[in-house]
Write a protein that holds these residues in place. Sequence first.
Motif, PDB file in Angstrom:
ATOM      1  N   LEU A 140      -9.891   1.692  -4.221  1.00 23.36           N
ATOM      2  CA  LEU A 140      -8.563   1.676  -4.850  1.00 23.36           C
ATOM      3  C   LEU A 140      -7.498   2.050  -3.816  1.00 23.36           C
ATOM      4  O   LEU A 140      -6.410   1.460  -3.775  1.00 23.36           O
ATOM      5  CB  LEU A 140      -8.526   2.662  -6.025  1.00 23.36           C
ATOM      6  N   GLY A 141      -7.837   3.004  -2.962  1.00 24.45           N
ATOM      7  CA  GLY A 141      -6.915   3.402  -1.903  1.00 24.45           C
ATOM      8  C   GLY A 141      -6.718   2.298  -0.872  1.00 24.45           C
ATOM      9  O   GLY A 141      -5.577   1.998  -0.489  1.00 24.45           O
ATOM     10  N   THR A 142      -7.815   1.685  -0.427  1.00 24.64           N
ATOM     11  CA  THR A 142      -7.692   0.608   0.570  1.00 24.64           C
ATOM     12  C   THR A 142      -7.037  -0.632  -0.041  1.00 24.64           C
ATOM     13  O   THR A 142      -6.398  -1.405   0.676  1.00 24.64           O
ATOM     14  CB  THR A 142      -9.068   0.241   1.151  1.00 24.64           C
ATOM     15  N   MET A 143      -7.185  -0.825  -1.342  1.00 26.46           N
ATOM     16  CA  MET A 143      -6.498  -1.919  -2.017  1.00 26.46           C
ATOM     17  C   MET A 143      -4.989  -1.756  -1.868  1.00 26.46           C
ATOM     18  O   MET A 143      -4.277  -2.710  -1.535  1.00 26.46           O
ATOM     19  CB  MET A 143      -6.868  -1.949  -3.508  1.00 26.46           C
ATOM     20  N   SER A 144      -4.500  -0.543  -2.081  1.00 27.86           N
ATOM     21  CA  SER A 144      -3.068  -0.278  -1.961  1.00 27.86           C
ATOM     22  C   SER A 144      -2.612  -0.387  -0.508  1.00 27.86           C
ATOM     23  O   SER A 144      -1.538  -0.950  -0.219  1.00 27.86           O
ATOM     24  CB  SER A 144      -2.756   1.128  -2.498  1.00 27.86           C
ATOM     25  N   ILE A 145      -3.421   0.106   0.416  1.00 22.85           N
ATOM     26  CA  ILE A 145      -3.051   0.085   1.835  1.00 22.85           C
ATOM     27  C   ILE A 145      -2.960  -1.346   2.361  1.00 22.85           C
ATOM     28  O   ILE A 145      -1.971  -1.729   2.996  1.00 22.85           O
ATOM     29  CB  ILE A 145      -4.066   0.895   2.675  1.00 22.85           C
ATOM     30  N   THR A 146      -4.000  -2.143   2.100  1.00 25.94           N
ATOM     31  CA  THR A 146      -4.017  -3.516   2.627  1.00 25.94           C
ATOM     32  C   THR A 146      -2.926  -4.373   1.992  1.00 25.94           C
ATOM     33  O   THR A 146      -2.288  -5.181   2.671  1.00 25.94           O
ATOM     34  CB  THR A 146      -5.387  -4.172   2.404  1.00 25.94           C
ATOM     35  N   ARG A 147      -2.688  -4.189   0.723  1.00 26.73           N
ATOM     36  CA  ARG A 147      -1.608  -4.933   0.064  1.00 26.73           C
ATOM     37  C   ARG A 147      -0.254  -4.514   0.648  1.00 26.73           C
ATOM     38  O   ARG A 147       0.619  -5.351   0.901  1.00 26.73           O
ATOM     39  CB  ARG A 147      -1.623  -4.672  -1.441  1.00 26.73           C
ATOM     40  N   GLY A 148      -0.107  -3.221   0.882  1.00 29.60           N
ATOM     41  CA  GLY A 148       1.132  -2.721   1.456  1.00 29.60           C
ATOM     42  C   GLY A 148       1.370  -3.277   2.852  1.00 29.60           C
ATOM     43  O   GLY A 148       2.501  -3.646   3.204  1.00 29.60           O
ATOM     44  N   ILE A 149       0.302  -3.364   3.668  1.00 29.07           N
ATOM     45  CA  ILE A 149       0.434  -3.912   5.015  1.00 29.07           C
ATOM     46  C   ILE A 149       0.885  -5.367   4.955  1.00 29.07           C
ATOM     47  O   ILE A 149       1.763  -5.800   5.711  1.00 29.07           O
ATOM     48  CB  ILE A 149      -0.900  -3.794   5.786  1.00 29.07           C
ATOM     49  N   ALA A 150       0.279  -6.138   4.024  1.00 27.98           N
ATOM     50  CA  ALA A 150       0.654  -7.552   3.878  1.00 27.98           C
ATOM     51  C   ALA A 150       2.127  -7.689   3.506  1.00 27.98           C
ATOM     52  O   ALA A 150       2.837  -8.563   4.022  1.00 27.98           O
ATOM     53  CB  ALA A 150      -0.226  -8.223   2.827  1.00 27.98           C
ATOM     54  N   LEU A 151       2.603  -6.820   2.626  1.00 30.95           N
ATOM     55  CA  LEU A 151       4.007  -6.875   2.196  1.00 30.95           C
ATOM     56  C   LEU A 151       4.950  -6.422   3.302  1.00 30.95           C
ATOM     57  O   LEU A 151       6.037  -6.975   3.478  1.00 30.95           O
ATOM     58  CB  LEU A 151       4.193  -6.014   0.944  1.00 30.95           C
ATOM     59  N   VAL A 152       4.541  -5.404   4.060  1.00 30.11           N
ATOM     60  CA  VAL A 152       5.371  -4.918   5.163  1.00 30.11           C
ATOM     61  C   VAL A 152       5.499  -5.986   6.247  1.00 30.11           C
ATOM     62  O   VAL A 152       6.594  -6.220   6.788  1.00 30.11           O
ATOM     63  CB  VAL A 152       4.781  -3.624   5.761  1.00 30.11           C
TER      64      VAL A 152
END
Length: 330
Positions: A140-152
């Motif tokens: 769940l944590g890496t889901m948020s991190i990887t999605r955030g990186i893609a958006l950034v």
Amino acid sequence: MDAALSTETTNAKTGLKRVFKAFVDVRELTLIVLIVAIIITMSWLSPYFFSAANFRAVAVGMTPNAIIVIGMAILLASGGFDLSVGSVMALSSTVVAMLLLDGMSIPMATVCGILLGAVAGFSNGILVTALGINPLIATLGTMSITRGIALVLTEGFSLSSLPADFAWIGKASLGGFPMLVLLTLFLVVIFDLAVRHTRFFRQVYFIGANEKAAMLSGIHVNRVRIIAYVLTGMLAALAGVLLASRLMSGTPTAGNGIELQVLAAAVIGGASLRGGEGTILGAFLGVVFVALINNSMTMLAVSIYWQMIVIGGVLVSAVALDMLIRGKKG
């Protein structure tokens, strides 16, 4: 005469019970029957359902789920799961698009995208095994991190104007069949055979069924689990590359919610949240089943809001029924 009739009746009931038990136990058979029933029913309800164009659209549309569910089924068999697959797919899609726009060759960009998925999977594996974090929290944590990186990286915008040659991967056909679908079927067959007949993948099932016994028998539990997470990450990344090729854009919001669809499809196909069970073929059929339900509701002009309710209800019911059946077996 009455005794003979009673015996025949009892034998008939016993035979029916055995047939029903086999029907329930062999999940692939159950799903095939349900899929055929949907096709027959929808062919009667809608004149547009039973057509090559519709089946092609359904098959192409479900390829990301079908590719990712391979890794999810293996993880479930090991007693784990991965909620970051949708985000990894999106990140891979955007990174490959960025690399192509920067002038990198298509093969190199594709390899980099898949390696990115391997890194994401390795990170999940380390969090779960070395640090002992629960798979739910870790992924769940890496889901948020990887999605955030893609958006950034993209500031929330899709990346288009990709090289024309890149479209070949996602839009080519062979003998009238989309390459995406043929590649997906190839992966399903290869991994289904591997899971059934190779030593490594049998270890995955031993770990999921009884981790302590597997460890005592000499299986490197943590190593096997990390490899399973790496494989899942690579498959999610591959799905992202293929999606980018089909849409000719890198989309940071792609795959939003796909992790729960894939997880549920794998369980519908016979995988267990407790680990130690399931097949790749069954998981794939679970994806087909869900895709046909979605397509059927679209054909029947069901509101998208009601579609969400129906799909959610079907998935929850399927998982609840699965747990009930396994509880009775236990």
